[in-house]
Design a protein around this motif. Sequence first.
Motif, mmCIF file in Angstrom:
data_model
loop_
_atom_site.group_PDB
_atom_site.id
_atom_site.type_symbol
_atom_site.label_atom_id
_atom_site.label_comp_id
_atom_site.label_asym_id
_atom_site.label_seq_id
_atom_site.Cartn_x
_atom_site.Cartn_y
_atom_site.Cartn_z
ATOM 1 N N ARG A 1 0.923 -1.200 0.057
ATOM 2 C CA ARG A 1 -0.198 0.043 0.050
ATOM 3 C C ARG A 1 0.867 1.229 -0.136
ATOM 4 N NH1 ARG A 1 -2.636 -2.803 4.288
ATOM 5 N NH2 ARG A 1 -2.073 -1.238 5.589
ATOM 6 N N ALA B 1 2.358 10.769 -9.383
ATOM 7 C CA ALA B 1 1.483 10.991 -10.401
ATOM 8 C C ALA B 1 0.870 12.302 -10.409
ATOM 9 C CB ALA B 1 0.319 9.905 -10.636
ATOM 10 N N ARG B 2 0.590 12.703 -9.167
ATOM 11 C CA ARG B 2 -0.007 14.060 -8.823
ATOM 12 C C ARG B 2 0.911 15.022 -8.717
ATOM 13 N NH1 ARG B 2 -2.611 11.199 -4.507
ATOM 14 N NH2 ARG B 2 -1.450 12.127 -2.951
ATOM 15 N N GLU C 1 1.062 7.007 -6.431
ATOM 16 C CA GLU C 1 0.046 7.898 -6.760
ATOM 17 C C GLU C 1 0.265 9.286 -6.585
ATOM 18 O OE1 GLU C 1 -2.878 6.263 -4.282
ATOM 19 O OE2 GLU C 1 -3.663 4.591 -5.631
ATOM 20 N N ARG D 1 2.197 1.558 -3.562
ATOM 21 C CA ARG D 1 1.128 2.348 -4.405
ATOM 22 C C ARG D 1 0.816 3.799 -4.084
ATOM 23 N NH1 ARG D 1 -2.191 -1.614 -3.705
ATOM 24 N NH2 ARG D 1 -3.407 -0.527 -2.061
ATOM 25 N N GLU D 2 0.901 4.129 -2.893
ATOM 26 C CA GLU D 2 0.561 5.568 -2.175
ATOM 27 C C GLU D 2 1.685 6.538 -2.891
ATOM 28 O OE1 GLU D 2 0.254 5.550 1.800
ATOM 29 O OE2 GLU D 2 -1.639 4.352 1.630
#
Length: 637
Positions: free
Chosen positions: A622, A632-633, A629, A625-626
């Motif tokens: 997790r 990507a932001r 993310e 994955r965070e």
Amino acid sequence: MCVAKPPTNKRILEQQFSRRATILCAVQLGLGGVLAGRLAWLAIAENQKWQLLSESNRLQLSLIPPRRGLLLDRTGVPLASNKSVFMIDLLPDRLEDADKVVKQLAELLDLSADETDRLKTDLEQALDHQPVRVASDVEWDQYAAVNVRLPDLPGVSPMRGFSRHYPAGAATAHLLGYVGAPSREEYEKTGDPLLMVPGMQVGKDMLEKTLDEHLTGKPGARRAEVTATGKVVRALEVRSDTIGKSVQLTIDGGLQTYASRRLGTQSGSVVVLDAVTGGVLAMASMPAYDPNSFSDGISQFEWDMLSQDERVPLRNKTLQGLYPPGSTIKPITALALLNENIDPDETVLCTGRINIAGGTFHCWRRSGHGVVDMNRAIAESCDIYFYVMGIRVGIQPIADMARRFGLGERFLGLPVPYQYYGTVPDPAWKRRRYNEPWEAYDTVNATIGQGYLLANPLQLAVMTARLAAGEKTHPKLLAAKEAPAAPLEIDPRMLAIVRQGMEDVVNGQGTATRARLPLPNIKLAGKTGTAQVRRITMAERRRGVRSNASLPWKLRDHGLFVGYAPVHRPRYTVAVVIEHGGGSGAAYPIASDTLLYLFDERQAMKRLASLENGWGGGIEERMAREAAEFAARTPSD
């Protein structure tokens, strides 16, 4: 008459040359004597001095940073160990062209732009003779590439050493802390030359910091023959370092990892104590950071990701988080009532609301509980009962009882660098803090764990341990200091009344019947709690906001649960706080599963595996994955 002939030019020249030759010879003899004397002085009198200087040019003596002692759980399993790694450091005082060297290292070690910026910043902040870590755990081919190019990289110090390793990663971050290279401030404070040794690591947070002196060993030394450019020709002598002393903790490593994983996607804390000895078996705070990454020096990207997370993974929620205890305080309020001679069989009519001192106060069950005595008030968490009885006895007995059970207490002897110990309010406190008198509504709020009352999760666990054991349990993290506690000096009959109410919370008609342990002979007793963050306004209700789930995460209520098991011979106590969980329903399943691990590990792990499938994996998956993310932001430069 004879007249003497005047001297000829030739004779005059011969006389002048003879004098000059004599003087020159004397000067030469004098200089020769001085040189001979000096040579004799250097060769005989100062022979040892120059021999040592010559050796120092030919030989290089360097210190070997000591390995840190291990941090072990209560069974001897390492929670923090050392692993052999290749590492690269920079020595600022030997750098000739810092920008050029950093650029070359970035190419050789495949450093990202973020890591290169971090390295430049560290160089600017370091003392001239303070090593700056470039990279740890370097691959062999990269390490070899740097060594080959050392003549062109002045100030670069490649070495084989030891790095701190935390097998459980983020699960133990807020328990153990992390290590790192000594800072400029740390060196200036102590002046210890060992802090300037390349590869040296010191504790930066939690147990690594508070036990640093104990864990730090003694340095070794290495003597090698070098060329004029500093390249090692051969090693002559190596004296090994002495590893620091290991420390055994009261922590159960498996339980610590389980509790951290069981928190899942929630933000909160789980604390488990041995009610008999006070030993802390688990002290989980999630989300967290990976201490392995911190020990190697995190990138700006990682720092931004952690510091911008609204769940605040950098905060130790167990010790730094302060929360209204909500209804978990009601067993303590009940003890205070009993101590003031309130009959436990006396009843109060709960209609769902009551007027006190000109204000209207509600019960959590809007329809009311009907006729309620003390046992039912604890089991079903009736607010109205505690409002009425609290007003009757006043705040002081309740505040005094809360302090006896560990609220507002800073636990001395606990090897932690910080404890936020909260507030147990009373009239004197309010006068000191706000210069205002105590009001009836202050008492009403305090009886149900709201208002000014604040506690951290460790205090709630200690409170529960004292309730369960009837002793003044004191939390301990060091295995060597575990010992039975002193009596609490509370009437056992009073404790029995309150414990029965807590047993009925889970095993009767109480508020946490789904927290029952799936074991035939072991029962869990406990108390649920919901701590209001804010009230839902009438304007929000008109817009359709009816519950916590309709609010933004940071505006939702906290969920709490405290408990102990087995009921009749309490051994383990647990406290769970879930930030903005919406209510106790977010907390008591975690508490139940965590205690289940201690009685039936296989069944608890089976439950966890099913939950993690629904969450999208374990902690590491997790977190990865965070990070993706967040990247990507985040706009790239």
